[in-house]
Motif scaffolding. Structure first.
Motif, short mmCIF file in Angstrom:
data_model
loop_
_atom_site.label_atom_id
_atom_site.label_comp_id
_atom_site.label_asym_id
_atom_site.label_seq_id
_atom_site.Cartn_x
_atom_site.Cartn_y
_atom_site.Cartn_z
N LEU A 114 -10.94 6.80 35.85
CA LEU A 114 -9.78 6.96 36.74
C LEU A 114 -10.16 7.54 38.10
N GLN A 141 -12.31 6.36 39.99
CA GLN A 141 -12.49 5.20 40.88
C GLN A 141 -11.15 4.61 41.35
N VAL A 142 -10.11 4.81 40.58
CA VAL A 142 -8.82 4.20 40.92
C VAL A 142 -8.08 5.03 41.97
N HIS A 143 -8.50 6.26 42.16
CA HIS A 143 -7.88 7.15 43.13
C HIS A 143 -8.78 7.25 44.35
N VAL A 144 -8.33 6.72 45.50
CA VAL A 144 -9.23 6.61 46.66
C VAL A 144 -9.76 7.95 47.17
N ALA A 202 -3.15 5.58 37.44
CA ALA A 202 -3.63 5.75 38.82
C ALA A 202 -2.87 6.83 39.60
N GLY A 203 -1.56 6.88 39.43
CA GLY A 203 -0.77 7.85 40.20
C GLY A 203 -0.71 9.21 39.54
#
Lengths: 262, 262, 262
Positions: free
Chosen positions: B184, B186-189, B236-237
């Motif tokens: 996760l 990687q999914v959060h910039v 992601a959020g």
């Protein structure tokens, strides 16, 4: 304290024009939106006059800006004065960074704010009172916070909000203290900037800036306190999320039930 | 690995001065704040020296910047060297964008970093080793990641963190691998930028940058892993929200219980 | 309506190059990332050509920009045309701010968009149809929204998305309406900007921009609607968090089950 102003704000949906620093701008926009105001942002001088014309209130944040952006802040501040729009100033880190105090002092000679909102270190710096600020944080000092806020308000002829565990709101003589709040406001970097813009939103729905300032502080502090009381295990990240939800959903009656001020 | 540094950080509350790219700056500020450090940001050269003076550590992110901002990064980097403040560099996308590699190479001739943190594509590019990067993502390559990190550290005479499913931390000879983490991140910039600034916060509480770098990586990776293990259906959020909560609340003992490194 | 494009997007992981305004940029990056695309951002003209070359789609947001940034937008738009990359334009607040309409009109003479996405006030302004916009909000008008969207599409020879409670997508003759959605999109300032960039991501996986545009709108609107249907008491703050989670996890089958369009 006129909590009914919150209902007025939600009915009128005032446009607030913000020069927000790039660190917290998204929180500020979402906070205004959630409460019931309509945020606009711009960094372009060519549209400054038009943006001020659209707005019911203007909030200028003095944190994290380049000299070109400072010039834009000057333009917008002067436009707000010329167009008689209420003007709120947030003097980020003027207590800790000498350069920022110079910039803020220069700007405050070029336009007149209706409200200044800062922490103890920032307000003390603007009042030329000695204080040990730390970075963007309030820092520590032995001074009488009410006297500091009053000195700043008298010196700059405006309403002053000195934010902290207790918010002090003064027009230089009259003083209101808002006792609500939660330490989690300090853990979320956008809290102060969000409050400053919310003050501008309240100024857009009443000509009485002292009333607008204290009501904004009570609404924001009480809503934050209710989040901590109603959400189990809320922390640095989830506080922001629930704060936005609560800015949208909390009623005047719910705020009245916890309101603590004197 | 000195996990007690986390308690030192929370006690000392060091100020970290960040030049953060505008995409992730709010996450970086909130992440530092939640962990127990105090973030300051600025884009103005006139306050660069003063800001570095206030700070216990400096983090320069090289992503998404204009030429004027690159000049500001140069000034701050040189000030950090002159004032002997630990300096962390995050070379965003130097593996994918030729222009960014040129800029980074030029900057690294003008000041000396104590730590560089990047993904495989970015570290390989700085070490002049061939690699197939993809945008801001790590990309793919057949190289030996440890050898790439060591080559970069030796070439630039600093500690290197090569982030990935396994984080590799090296001073050019010694190597530590942190095995904790979660996809996760990687999914959060903002994850990588947040880690870089957290490395600077740890550098502010110990003169041993190799120790600071590996401890920061373990703390961040283990806290992220615990979020995924303790929060059902996190995505992601919600990962970002819970990560901020956990940066604030996770204890050294809780990290020790899951710590995996070699 | 080709919902299978969502699976294509998640498989191909296209790079989307965004010029995003500083208010919502973090949401845009995280939204693209969560859905399965890979965001890149840049404000530096020297890397514009290279960035466009990396990208499968380009999205230019015209909100909150200085004149220097407008020049950068022009450069990137022309590069997108020259390199035959699909180009999406989001003309923020051109309906409310005369200056922005002038800027947008100038830019649209210098490059050709494949898709324009805006609210009723923005699309009406570009079509030179009278409308009462309010700040960044859509405002109110008596016009026929389909006719407004078609007029704009014909005038600018591109696909137009007129966002609102019902999204209208047209290539000037054909019209699709997406009936899914939730009022919470309006409470979150980043929603529109996020959708614009998602449209660019869909354009990266099919040459049929009319198909890409309508599919992007349906995917985004249906996912938002499902959030409200599945998360109890979701509000302004938690909606964003759950929206990012859902962008990542919602399947084509789940979207098909609620899809409403004509």
């Amino acid at each position: 304290m006129k909590l009914a102003l919150l209902d007025d704000l939600r009915t009128q949906n005032p446009i607030v024009f913000n020069i927000s620093n790039f660190v917290t701008v998204q929180d500020v926009a979402n906070g205004l939106n959630a409460l019931g105001a309509s945020p606009i942002m711009s960094e372009e001088p060519a549209e400054a006059g038009e943006m001020v014309g659209l707005a019911g209130g203007v909030c200028l944040n003095l944190g994290a800006f380049t000299q070109a952006q400072i010039q834009q802040i000057r333009t917008v501040g002067q436009q707000a004065n010329a167009q008689h729009k209420p003007l709120v100033i947030d003097p980020v880190a003027v207590g800790a960074v000498q350069y920022r105090k110079q910039v803020a002092t220069g700007l405050l000679a070029d336009f007149h704010p209706d409200v200044i909102r800062g922490n103890a270190g920032e307000i003390a710096a603007l009042a030329d009172i000695s204080w040990q600020a730390k970075g963007i944080d309030a820092g520590e000092g032995a001074g009488d916070l009410v006297a500091i806020a009053q000195a700043c308000a008298q010196k700059l002829d405006c309403v002053v909000i000195l934010s902290g565990p207790t918010d002090i709101i003064t027009d230089g003589t009259r003083v209101v203290k808002v006792l609500n709040g939660t330490p989690l406001f300090q853990v979320h970097v956008g809290s102060g900037d969000m409050l400053s813009s919310i003050v501008a939103a309240f100024c857009a729905v009443t000509p009485d800036t002292f009333e607008a300032a204290q009501t904004a502080c009570l609404v924001f502090a009480a809503i934050g306190q209710r989040v901590v009381q109603t959400v189990p295990d809320v922390g640095a990240g989830s506080f922001t999320v629930h704060l936005l939800d609560a800015l949208q959903s909390t009623t005047v009656a719910q705020i009245e039930a916890v309101a603590a001020y004197e």
